[in-house]
Enzyme design. Structure first.
Site, mmCIF file in Angstrom:
data_model
loop_
_atom_site.group_PDB
_atom_site.id
_atom_site.type_symbol
_atom_site.label_atom_id
_atom_site.label_comp_id
_atom_site.label_asym_id
_atom_site.label_seq_id
_atom_site.Cartn_x
_atom_site.Cartn_y
_atom_site.Cartn_z
ATOM 1 N N HIS A 156 -2.321 0.797 -0.542
ATOM 2 C CA HIS A 156 -2.931 -0.266 -0.916
ATOM 3 C C HIS A 156 -4.474 -0.521 -0.331
ATOM 4 O O HIS A 156 -5.196 -1.540 -0.711
ATOM 5 C CB HIS A 156 -1.950 -1.556 -0.845
ATOM 6 N N ASP A 368 -11.953 -3.445 2.047
ATOM 7 C CA ASP A 368 -10.954 -3.977 1.516
ATOM 8 C C ASP A 368 -10.157 -2.908 0.327
ATOM 9 O O ASP A 368 -11.229 -2.306 -0.296
ATOM 10 C CB ASP A 368 -11.041 -5.296 0.549
#
Ligand code: ADQ
Length: 475
Positions: A156, A368
Site C-alpha cells: 500500500h 504517499d
C-alpha cells in the site's frame, strides 16, 4: 470458486450496517463476502502476559480470525522494524530510519509465528492475499511450512528507489522474501519500476515486461509476476455521503462560522510523510504574498495523531503545533483564525460533506503510496460547482488525477501559487477538470482494483498448473 484468505496487519473493524471504513477495508470486505473466506490478522490488542489465542468470529460467509500480540512482539515487529525502519525508508526518509537488529529478528519471528497460526485454518485451494509492509516475509514463512497455495502481496505504500532501500541493512532478505509470493502488486508504475530496478541491478535477477498484464520476475531461484494496481474508492458512494452530510448540523454550523470566506480543506493521519509543515508554510506564504486573502480564506487541517508512542510522531506533532500557533499568531484577527488545526477523527459522511463545501482540497504528501483522501475529495464535489484539488506529485494518486493542480511539496512558493490559482479558478475550468478526474475514478474504482489483482493471482495459478502439467508430460 476458491476461498479467499486476506491477511493484513490489522483486521478492519467492520460491522454489517455500521459506518463504512476506508477504501481498502470496503473493497476487500466486498470481495470476501462474494467469494466467502477469512480475514486474518492482529486484533490490535497488546497482551501484558499470557499466550495469545486466535479468536474466530463468523459474519455471514466471512470468518474474522484475529490474534493479540505480546508486548515484546508489538515493540519489535510493529513499533520497531515495521514503523521505525520500513515506514520511513519506504517513504524516502532515510534521515528517520532507525535500525535495531533485535527488532528485525522480532519482525521475522512474528511473521513466522503468524504464519504458523494461519496454517491449520487453510484449505488446499484457498487463495491467499497478503497486505502491506508489516508482512513482507509472510509467504516465505508459509512456504517453509509446506503451503503450496497461490499467495499474492499488495504493497500500500511506495516501493523506494534502490539507493534508499540499500539503507535498510537486511534489504536483500526483504526482497528475497518478496520473491516467495506468486504475484506482487504495487500502487503505481514508478513503484513497480523501483522494484524491478532492485531485482536487476542488486539481485542480478531478470525482468520480462509483457505488452499487457504483469511482468515476469526471475530472482532468488523463483519465478513470480508483478504489476501496478492503483487502489481506488467507490466515488458515487462518497458523492452520496457528501450530499447527505451537507444537510447535517455539524457541517451547517461549521459553514456558518466561515461567514462566506473561502475554505481550503486537508485531512490526513498525523504523519511526517504527509508534508503538513510544508503545507502550513505554503498557506502562510499565500497570506504573505496575497494580502487580499487575509480574513477571506480559512484553512482547516484535520489530522488525528497516529503511532503516538513513537518519537518521530511526537516530534512532528510538536512541530505542527508550533507552526500553526506561529502562523495564527501572526495573521489571526478577532473574528478570524487562519488555520483550524484539529486532532479529531470524524465520520466519513462529515469529511465528505466538508470536502464538498470547500473550494480547494489541499493534499500535499512528501510521499504517499496512493492517498485516498485525494480521490475522496474529487468524488465529494458538486459537479456543477466543484472545488479544485491541489495535489503533490509524490502521491500515487497524481499518476491518475491529471485534472488536479500538481505541485512539488518542497516548493513552498509553487504551492502558494497553486492555492491562489485554485481559489480564483473560473467555474468552467473547475468543471472540466472535475469531469476528467471523476471519469477516471469511476473507471478504476476499488472493485476494479480488487478484481484485476485477484484475476492475475488466480490466472497465474492456472498458467503455473498448465506449465507443470506440460513439464510432467515431457518427463
Ligand atoms: P493512509 O496513509 O492511511 O493509507 P490514505 O490513503 O489517505 O492514507 O487513507 C486514509 C483514509 O482514512 C481515508 O479514507 C480517509 O478519509 C480516512 N481518514 C483520514 N483522516 C481521517 C479523520 N480525521 N477522520 C476519519 N477518517 C479519516 C495507506 C497508504 C496510502 C494508501 C492507502 C490505501 O499510506 O498511500 O492510499 O493505504 O492503499
Amino acid at each position: 470458486m476458491s476461498r479467499l484468505i486476506i491477511v493484513s496487519n490489522r483486521v478492519a473493524p467492520i460491522s454489517e450496517g455500521g459506518p463504512a471504513a476506508g477504501g481498502l477495508a470496503v473493497g476487500v470486505y466486498d470481495a470476501l463476502k462474494e467469494t466467502g473466506g477469512m480475514w486474518f490478522g492482529w486484533s490490535g490488542d497488546v497482551l501484558a502476559s499470557g499466550q495469545p489465542q486466535i479468536q474466530l468470529e463468523e459474519r455471514g460467509p466471512v470468518t474474522f480470525a484475529t490474534i493479540g500480540l505480546v508486548r515484546r512482539d508489538y515493540d519489535q515487529y510493529y513499533r520497531g522494524f515495521s514503523n521505525a525502519t520500513l515506514w520511513p525508508a519506504f517513504h524516502y526518509r532515510a534521515d528517520l530510519i532507525q535500525y535495531d537488529r533485535h527488532d528485525f529478528e522480532g519482525y521475522w519471528r512474528v511473521n513466522e509465528w503468524l504464519a504458523q497460526q494461519l496454517v491449520p485454518l487453510l484449505r488446499e485451494d484457498d487463495v491467499i492475499w497478503v497486505h502491506d509492509y508489516h508482512l513482507i516475509p509472510f509467504a516465505q514463512a508459509l512456504r517453509a511450512q509446506g503451503v503450496k497455495n497461490r499467495i499474492g502481496f499488495f504493497l500500500h505504500i511506495p516501493f523506494p528507489a534502490s539507493q534508499v532501500l540499500l539503507a535498510v541493512p537486511p534489504h536483500r532478505l526483504l526482497v528475497e522474501a518478496l520473491c516467495s509470493f506468486d504475484l506482487l502488486g504495487f500502487q503505481t508504475e514508478p513503484d513497480l519500476r523501483a522494484f524491478c530496478d532492485y531485482v536487476v541491478n542488486e539481485a542480478h535477477g531478470e525482468v520480462e515486461h509483457a505488452a499487457k498484464g504483469p511482468s515476469t520476475i526471475r530472482a532468488f531461484e523463483r519465478t513470480l509476476r508483478a504489476a501496478a494496481y492503483p487502489i481506488g474508492i467507490y466515488p458515487d458512494e462518497i458523492a452520496q455521503l457528501a450530499k447527505a452530510g451537507a444537510r447535517g448540523k455539524l457541517v451547517r454550523t461549521m459553514k456558518a462560522t466561515l461567514h462566506e470566506r473561502k475554505l481550503i480543506m486537508s485531512v490526513d493521519r498525523l504523519d511526517y510523510s504527509k508534508g503538513l509543515v510544508e503545507r502550513f508554510r505554503a498557506f502562510e506564504r499565500l497570506l504573505d504574498h496575497a494580502p487580499a486573502y487575509r480574513n477571506n480564506v480559512s484553512f482547516v487541517q484535520i489530522a488525528p495523531p497516529t503511532r503516538a508512542d513513537m518519537h518521530a510522531y511526537q516530534d512532528i506533532r510538536l512541530q505542527l503545533e508550533g507552526e500553526s500557533g506561529r502562523i495564527n499568531g501572526r495573521f489571526a484577527e478577532l473574528d478570524w483564525t487562519p488555520i483550524r488545526y484539529i486532532h479529531r477523527q470524524y465520520e466519513r459522511q462529515v469529511l465528505a460533506a466538508l470536502f464538498r463545501e470547500s473550494h480547494v482540497g489541499y493534499v500535499t504528501p512528501l510521499r504517499d503510496g496512493m492517498n485516498l483522501v485525494a480521490k475522496e475529495y474529487v468524488s465529494a464535489q458538486d459537479p456543477d460547482d466543484p472545488g479544485v484539488l491541489v495535489l503533490s506529485c509524490f502521491a500515487g494518486a497524481a499518476q491518475e488525477l491529471e485534472g488536479a493542480l500538481i505541485v512539488n511539496p518542497i516548493d513552498i512558493d509553487g504551492m502558494a501559487e497553486a492555492l491562489a490559482t485554485g481559489l480564483a479558478m473560473p467555474a468552467a475550468e473547475r468543471r472540466a477538470r472535475y469531469r476528467d478526474m471523476i471519469a477516471q475514478l469511476r473507471e478504476n474504482n476499488v472493485s476494479v482494483w480488487r478484481d484485476n489483482f485477484l484475476r492475475d493471482l488466480q490466472g497465474g495459478g492456472e498458467k503455473r498448473r498448465a506449465m507443470r502439467a506440460k513439464s510432467a508430460r515431457k518427463t
